[in-house]
Design an enzyme around this catalytic site. Sequence first.
Site, mmCIF file in Angstrom:
data_model
loop_
_atom_site.group_PDB
_atom_site.id
_atom_site.type_symbol
_atom_site.label_atom_id
_atom_site.label_comp_id
_atom_site.label_asym_id
_atom_site.label_seq_id
_atom_site.Cartn_x
_atom_site.Cartn_y
_atom_site.Cartn_z
ATOM 1 N N ARG A 104 0.834 -1.199 0.000
ATOM 2 C CA ARG A 104 0.000 0.000 0.000
ATOM 3 C C ARG A 104 0.869 1.249 0.000
ATOM 4 O O ARG A 104 0.587 2.247 -0.662
ATOM 5 C CB ARG A 104 -0.925 0.024 1.223
ATOM 6 C CG ARG A 104 -1.903 1.214 1.204
ATOM 7 C CD ARG A 104 -2.708 1.353 2.493
ATOM 8 N NE ARG A 104 -1.868 1.787 3.606
ATOM 9 C CZ ARG A 104 -1.622 1.096 4.701
ATOM 10 N NH1 ARG A 104 -2.145 -0.116 4.848
ATOM 11 N NH2 ARG A 104 -0.847 1.574 5.660
ATOM 12 N N TYR A 120 -16.388 17.990 -14.454
ATOM 13 C CA TYR A 120 -16.872 16.609 -14.576
ATOM 14 C C TYR A 120 -17.950 16.327 -13.518
ATOM 15 O O TYR A 120 -17.828 16.728 -12.361
ATOM 16 C CB TYR A 120 -15.682 15.658 -14.423
ATOM 17 C CG TYR A 120 -16.035 14.217 -14.134
ATOM 18 C CD1 TYR A 120 -16.889 13.507 -14.971
ATOM 19 C CD2 TYR A 120 -15.516 13.563 -13.023
ATOM 20 C CE1 TYR A 120 -17.225 12.183 -14.701
ATOM 21 C CE2 TYR A 120 -15.836 12.245 -12.745
ATOM 22 C CZ TYR A 120 -16.693 11.559 -13.586
ATOM 23 O OH TYR A 120 -17.029 10.257 -13.308
ATOM 24 N N ASP A 162 -7.218 19.460 -13.972
ATOM 25 C CA ASP A 162 -7.599 18.134 -14.457
ATOM 26 C C ASP A 162 -7.298 18.110 -15.958
ATOM 27 O O ASP A 162 -7.950 18.799 -16.740
ATOM 28 C CB ASP A 162 -9.082 17.883 -14.185
ATOM 29 C CG ASP A 162 -9.519 16.467 -14.548
ATOM 30 O OD1 ASP A 162 -8.884 15.847 -15.430
ATOM 31 O OD2 ASP A 162 -10.508 15.975 -13.973
ATOM 32 N N LYS A 172 -9.068 6.985 -18.831
ATOM 33 C CA LYS A 172 -9.362 7.562 -20.134
ATOM 34 C C LYS A 172 -8.159 7.427 -21.079
ATOM 35 O O LYS A 172 -7.731 6.323 -21.368
ATOM 36 C CB LYS A 172 -9.800 9.011 -19.954
ATOM 37 C CG LYS A 172 -10.834 9.236 -18.841
ATOM 38 C CD LYS A 172 -12.070 8.363 -18.952
ATOM 39 C CE LYS A 172 -13.201 8.797 -18.022
ATOM 40 N NZ LYS A 172 -12.935 8.647 -16.584
#
Length: 397
Positions: free
Chosen positions: A56, A108, A181, A206
């Site tokens: 992690r 978004y 972004d 994406k």
Amino acid sequence: MSKEGKSETKKGFATRAIHAGQDPDPITGAVSTPISLATTFVQSSPGKHTGFEYSRTGNPTRKAFEECVASCENAKYGLAFASGSAATATIIAMLNTGDHVISVDDVYGGTNRFFRRVATPGSGLSFSFMDMADTKALKKAFNNKTKLVWLETPTNPTLKITDIRKVAAETKANGMILVVDNTFCSPAIQNPLDLGADVVVHSVTKYINGHSDVVMGVVATNNEKIYEKLKFLQNAIGAVPAPFDCYMAMRGLKTLQVRMKQHSANAMQVAQYLEAHPKVQRVIYPGLPSHPQFSIAKKQMKMGGGMVTFFLKGGLSESKQFLEKLKIFALAESLGAVESLAEHPAIMTHAAVPKEQRAKLGISDSLVRLSVGIEDIDDILNDLEQALAAVNLRSLL
């Protein structure tokens, strides 16, 4: 953290996307970065390890991907997350109760939902949404609690473009963090850190991955203090991606340059075709001279990108007629993949945005968003032609 240094950024983008952070395996000589599934790593003495202790906190495959993205964004540091939304939430977790955030209005839908319905009531933050094209209005929106400005350019879904350098000048002058972004452009088209942004964030799902088979996010920065804080939160919150997903995204990144060139070339032809079609009211595409911010796009984007938004004549009925008839384009959410996708933002990706805000932003029932893929352009145009032929405008006469 990227170890490549300044010499690495002198190499071309495509070279960095293929090689940065991915030296051949020192033991086997493997050219492809191995997928390290280990959750824990041997220490030679308590507290003495090879750089990895628990997966992690850090993983070799994830580290290679983080270094590669950092290099592609001309950044010193990269941090990967389980999704773009997880990356967004971790960035916002840097703030304290009472802090104020200014976000671009046409953001978004998932980001809008998180800001309004999670961070506002859950963390005691306040958010303002505005069009950042007017930097004077942006300055007026600042107050002594404003700590962060959140920008998308181009925006999702109306493809508004904001001058990053101008916004960065205002945020820097007022000691604020500017987050951009960059999902719609990818690092192949736009590099916000070079234009003054402090943090760049991507939905890796994406364009970076580009094959509709990984959900992931990534953050890049040159600011060591921001990196250290985000690195701590990445480990503390634990929203990290699986090593296999990092491997897949790294493989996708290797072809980003050639994919974005084809996405952009196809999208330009699609935009020009739609702009001349009698059943289309308006087309929005950064590469078209008709785009309201075309001059800004030319200045800060290397290509037009693969996203095209257009308004059909009519309303919801006509939009459904068109979308239901598509064959090459898949009617599906998401974007940035090799295959062409089409969607209806008001019903699908931006349904969580309040109706009155959608109306203000122009996200109407006639708006259709296309993610233009890299299929043969003749097949793409033929698909649009046959779907538009099915749209019945007689009821509007």
